[in-house]
Motif scaffolding. Structure first.
Motif, short mmCIF file in Angstrom:
data_model
loop_
_atom_site.label_atom_id
_atom_site.label_comp_id
_atom_site.label_asym_id
_atom_site.label_seq_id
_atom_site.Cartn_x
_atom_site.Cartn_y
_atom_site.Cartn_z
N LEU A 123 -16.97 5.38 -11.14
CA LEU A 123 -16.15 5.54 -9.94
C LEU A 123 -15.11 4.45 -9.79
O LEU A 123 -14.35 4.46 -8.82
N ILE A 124 -15.07 3.53 -10.75
CA ILE A 124 -14.26 2.34 -10.56
C ILE A 124 -12.76 2.66 -10.54
O ILE A 124 -11.96 1.90 -9.97
N PHE A 125 -12.33 3.78 -11.13
CA PHE A 125 -10.92 4.16 -11.14
C PHE A 125 -10.57 5.12 -10.00
O PHE A 125 -9.42 5.55 -9.91
N ASP A 126 -11.55 5.45 -9.15
CA ASP A 126 -11.26 6.34 -8.02
C ASP A 126 -10.45 5.61 -6.97
O ASP A 126 -10.57 4.40 -6.77
N ARG A 127 -9.64 6.36 -6.27
CA ARG A 127 -8.77 5.77 -5.25
C ARG A 127 -9.59 5.33 -4.03
O ARG A 127 -10.49 6.04 -3.59
N PHE A 128 -9.24 4.17 -3.53
CA PHE A 128 -9.87 3.56 -2.35
C PHE A 128 -11.36 3.25 -2.58
O PHE A 128 -12.09 3.04 -1.62
N TYR A 129 -11.77 3.25 -3.82
CA TYR A 129 -13.19 2.93 -4.07
C TYR A 129 -13.32 1.46 -4.43
O TYR A 129 -12.60 0.94 -5.28
N ARG A 130 -14.29 0.82 -3.80
CA ARG A 130 -14.62 -0.56 -4.10
C ARG A 130 -16.13 -0.68 -4.14
O ARG A 130 -16.83 -0.14 -3.28
N THR B 202 -15.91 -6.63 1.20
CA THR B 202 -15.81 -7.72 2.17
C THR B 202 -14.36 -8.14 2.26
O THR B 202 -13.54 -7.85 1.38
N ARG B 203 -14.06 -8.86 3.29
CA ARG B 203 -12.69 -9.31 3.47
C ARG B 203 -12.40 -10.55 2.64
O ARG B 203 -11.27 -11.01 2.58
N THR B 204 -13.42 -11.12 2.00
CA THR B 204 -13.19 -12.31 1.18
C THR B 204 -12.43 -11.97 -0.09
O THR B 204 -11.81 -12.84 -0.70
N VAL B 205 -12.48 -10.71 -0.53
CA VAL B 205 -11.73 -10.26 -1.70
C VAL B 205 -10.70 -9.25 -1.23
O VAL B 205 -11.04 -8.20 -0.70
N GLU B 206 -9.43 -9.60 -1.41
CA GLU B 206 -8.37 -8.73 -0.96
C GLU B 206 -8.28 -7.49 -1.85
O GLU B 206 -8.65 -7.51 -3.01
N GLY B 207 -7.75 -6.44 -1.25
CA GLY B 207 -7.56 -5.19 -2.00
C GLY B 207 -8.11 -4.01 -1.23
O GLY B 207 -8.97 -4.16 -0.35
N ILE B 208 -7.58 -2.84 -1.58
CA ILE B 208 -8.03 -1.61 -0.92
C ILE B 208 -8.52 -0.58 -1.94
O ILE B 208 -8.82 0.54 -1.56
N GLY B 209 -8.57 -0.94 -3.21
CA GLY B 209 -9.10 -0.02 -4.21
C GLY B 209 -8.08 0.92 -4.78
O GLY B 209 -8.45 2.00 -5.26
N LEU B 210 -6.79 0.55 -4.77
CA LEU B 210 -5.75 1.40 -5.35
C LEU B 210 -5.19 0.84 -6.65
O LEU B 210 -4.51 1.55 -7.38
N GLY B 211 -5.46 -0.44 -6.94
CA GLY B 211 -4.84 -1.08 -8.10
C GLY B 211 -5.22 -0.44 -9.41
O GLY B 211 -4.35 -0.07 -10.22
N LEU B 212 -6.52 -0.27 -9.66
CA LEU B 212 -6.95 0.32 -10.93
C LEU B 212 -6.56 1.78 -11.04
O LEU B 212 -6.21 2.27 -12.12
N SER B 213 -6.64 2.50 -9.91
CA SER B 213 -6.25 3.91 -9.94
C SER B 213 -4.78 4.07 -10.28
O SER B 213 -4.40 4.90 -11.11
N LEU B 214 -3.92 3.23 -9.66
CA LEU B 214 -2.50 3.29 -9.95
C LEU B 214 -2.22 2.85 -11.38
O LEU B 214 -1.39 3.45 -12.08
N ALA B 215 -2.94 1.81 -11.84
CA ALA B 215 -2.73 1.34 -13.21
C ALA B 215 -3.06 2.44 -14.22
O ALA B 215 -2.32 2.63 -15.20
N ILE C 215 0.83 -1.20 0.00
CA ILE C 215 0.00 0.00 0.00
C ILE C 215 0.87 1.25 0.00
O ILE C 215 0.61 2.22 -0.75
N ILE C 216 1.90 1.27 0.81
CA ILE C 216 2.79 2.43 0.88
C ILE C 216 3.48 2.65 -0.46
O ILE C 216 3.62 3.80 -0.93
N ARG C 217 3.88 1.57 -1.11
CA ARG C 217 4.54 1.71 -2.41
C ARG C 217 3.58 2.30 -3.45
O ARG C 217 3.96 3.17 -4.24
N LYS C 218 2.33 1.86 -3.42
CA LYS C 218 1.34 2.39 -4.36
C LYS C 218 1.04 3.86 -4.07
O LYS C 218 0.89 4.68 -4.99
N LEU C 219 0.91 4.18 -2.78
CA LEU C 219 0.65 5.58 -2.43
C LEU C 219 1.80 6.48 -2.87
O LEU C 219 1.59 7.61 -3.33
#
Length: 496
Positions: A433-440, A446-459, A322-326
């Motif tokens: 909103l799917i490319f917004d930061r921290f948006y899921r 849920t915790r069943t799917v890992e992630g914090i919503g930064l992957g698409l924004s960073l991509a 997360i820190i690396r992405k931020l």
């Protein structure tokens, strides 16, 4: 919301106002011209009536008097005329062939005023048109022949058109002259046609002029709009020059420049804070990760302590990611994302990822349609991270026993990679909103799917740094598709 064009409204309003003014002016002008022409005709007719009051020339015999009057009338008008002469008792003396029965009205001739008995001459009353002064007569025949009352002017409608009639009562006779107004009507029709041609042409000129003036007046607004379109991370330092702008727009431009200044200052502070915070957290997290790895090696294998330390290490690694992405996002916001561009073939990267994909998700059916080469100039590590993020999302949000389809091809100027997977339909409200930061989206919170919503924004930020695009495509229900478009290496070299 339906938008309206300000320039179009100004042009239409100006045209409508000018059209109303022109139509009103034309109507008034036409009416005034008509009245002026009728007045001129009335003056001519009154002059003819008064000419009849003058003594006849001595060479005109009594039998030629009526013919002489007709010649006078014909020589002084260019239109159809009619003449009627009656005596003082109302008996018809002469009537031209053009005289209409509709002209014979009871009140056609003005009433005759009686002269004092001392001024009457019985010898004149028997002569409808007296001669010039005979020898031995001192009175003025002209004075005796003048109308006793002002001539009467009326307009009469007939089957052949409108006629203007002037009728005068003389001492010894009553005379009426009628003139057909067809010639005047034709002249007025010609004037009306000129107005009908001139008004639309003038309105077109007014509309074009109003459009040009409104465009010129809106030029400062267009400058502000252009500056607003440049308000990006790299364009916050831009300002709209005031120059020779009209005073009405100076305050607007000043407020906009002040807003840009505040926005630039706030953005720099936020970007500096996130970058500094991410950078400062890297070192403690690296130390913590190293200590946990060392503690795991020293702990008894399979013990509860080792399992606990392993869980902590996973969380630390997650936090480091997360820190690396931020940190990357803060650099992208500041326009300082360093790219180490080298020639790449995305087909090779995709081939390696497809092999890993079959190991990570063996239950998913993978279909590929990759046409090498896919040559680009880019940062290998960052583009690999982009493709990994897309692959990871395709796996995490796939359906049980679903599928993944990868299509890649190179056009003349671009390289395009499309990744489609089976999934639940993304709600319309989430697509923007799917490319917004921290948006899921709600199903993913849920915790069943890992992630914090930064992957698409960073991509997307990485792709933008490579002058490319990453979009969520419109697809059929039950699937999700992302398209990555990058400029080909040949295009980048040509631009360079």
């Amino acid at each position: 919301m339906k938008h309206r064009s300000f320039r179009l409204r100004i042009a239409l309003l100006s045209t409508a106002l000018a059209g109303g003014a022109l139509v009103g002016f034309s109507g008034v002008a036409w009416r005034l011209i008509y009245r002026a022409k009728v007045s001129q005709l009335d003056v001519r007719l009154e002059n003819q009536i008064r000419r009849l009051a003058r003594p006849l020339p001595p060479d005109v015999s009594p039998d030629d008097e009526i013919s002489f009057l007709n010649r006078i009338l014909a020589a002084n008008t260019d239109t159809e005329i009619a003449l009627q002469v009656r005596d003082t008792a109302g008996q018809l003396i002469y009537q031209s062939t053009d005289w209409k029965a509709d002209f014979n009205q009871p009140d056609l001739f003005p009433p005759r005023l009686e002269e004092p008995s001392s001024s009457r001459d019985p010898s004149r009353e028997s002569e409808p048109f007296p001669r010039r002064n005979r020898p031995g007569r001192s009175e003025n025949p002209t004075r005796l022949r003048e109308p006793r009352t002002p001539p009467r002017l009326i307009t009469q409608q007939t089957a052949t058109g409108s006629w203007r009639i002037v009728a005068g009562t003389f001492t010894n006779s009553q005379v009426a002259i009628a003139v057909n107004l067809n010639t005047l009507d034709r002249e007025m029709a010609a004037i009306r046609n000129i107005f009908l041609i001139a008004i639309p042409g003038t309105l077109l000129l007014v509309a074009a002029g109003a459009w040009w003036l409104s465009s010129s007046a809106l030029h400062p607004i267009q400058r502000v709009t252009g500056a607003m379109q440049q308000v990006t991370v790299a364009g916050l330092d831009q300002r709209v020059p005031i120059g020779t702008t009209d005073v009405e727009f100076v305050e607007l431009i000043q407020v906009f420049n002040q807003m840009l200044e505040r926005l630039e200052r706030s953005f720099k502070q936020a970007s500096r804070f996130s970058g500094d915070a991410a950078h400062e957290l890297k070192t403690p997290l690296a130390i913590l990760q190293g200590e946990l790895e060392q503690a795991i090696q020293q702990a008894e294998p399979g013990s509860g302590l080792q399992q606990t330390l392993g869980s902590l290490l996973d969380e630390v690694r997650h936090l480091s990611s997360i820190i690396r992405k931020l940190l990357l996002l803060s650099l992208a916001d500041a326009g300082q994302m360093g790219l180490h561009k080298v020639p790449l073939d995305l087909a090779e990267l995709l081939a390696v990822m497809v092999e890993d994909l079959e190991l990570l998700a063996p239950a998913l059916k993978v279909q590929t349609d990759i046409t090498p080469p896919l040559s680009v100039l880019g940062d290998r590590d960052l583009l690999t991270q982009v493709l990994q993020n897309l692959m990871s999302n395709a796996i995490k949000y796939n359906l049980p026993n679903g599928w993944i389809q990868i299509q890649a091809s190179q056009q003349s100027q671009t390289v395009q990679v499309t990744l489609t997977n089976a999934s639940k339909e993304i709600p319309v409200r989430d697509r923007s909103l799917i490319f917004d930061r921290f948006y899921r989206g709600d199903p993913a919170r849920t915790r069943t799917v890992e992630g914090i919503g930064l992957g698409l924004s960073l991509a997307r930020e990485v792709v933008h740094a490579h002058q490319g695009t990453l979009t969520l495509d419109e697809t059929l229900p039950g699937q999700t598709s992302f398209t990555l478009t990058l400029p080909s290496s040949s295009r980048q070299i040509a631009d360079f």
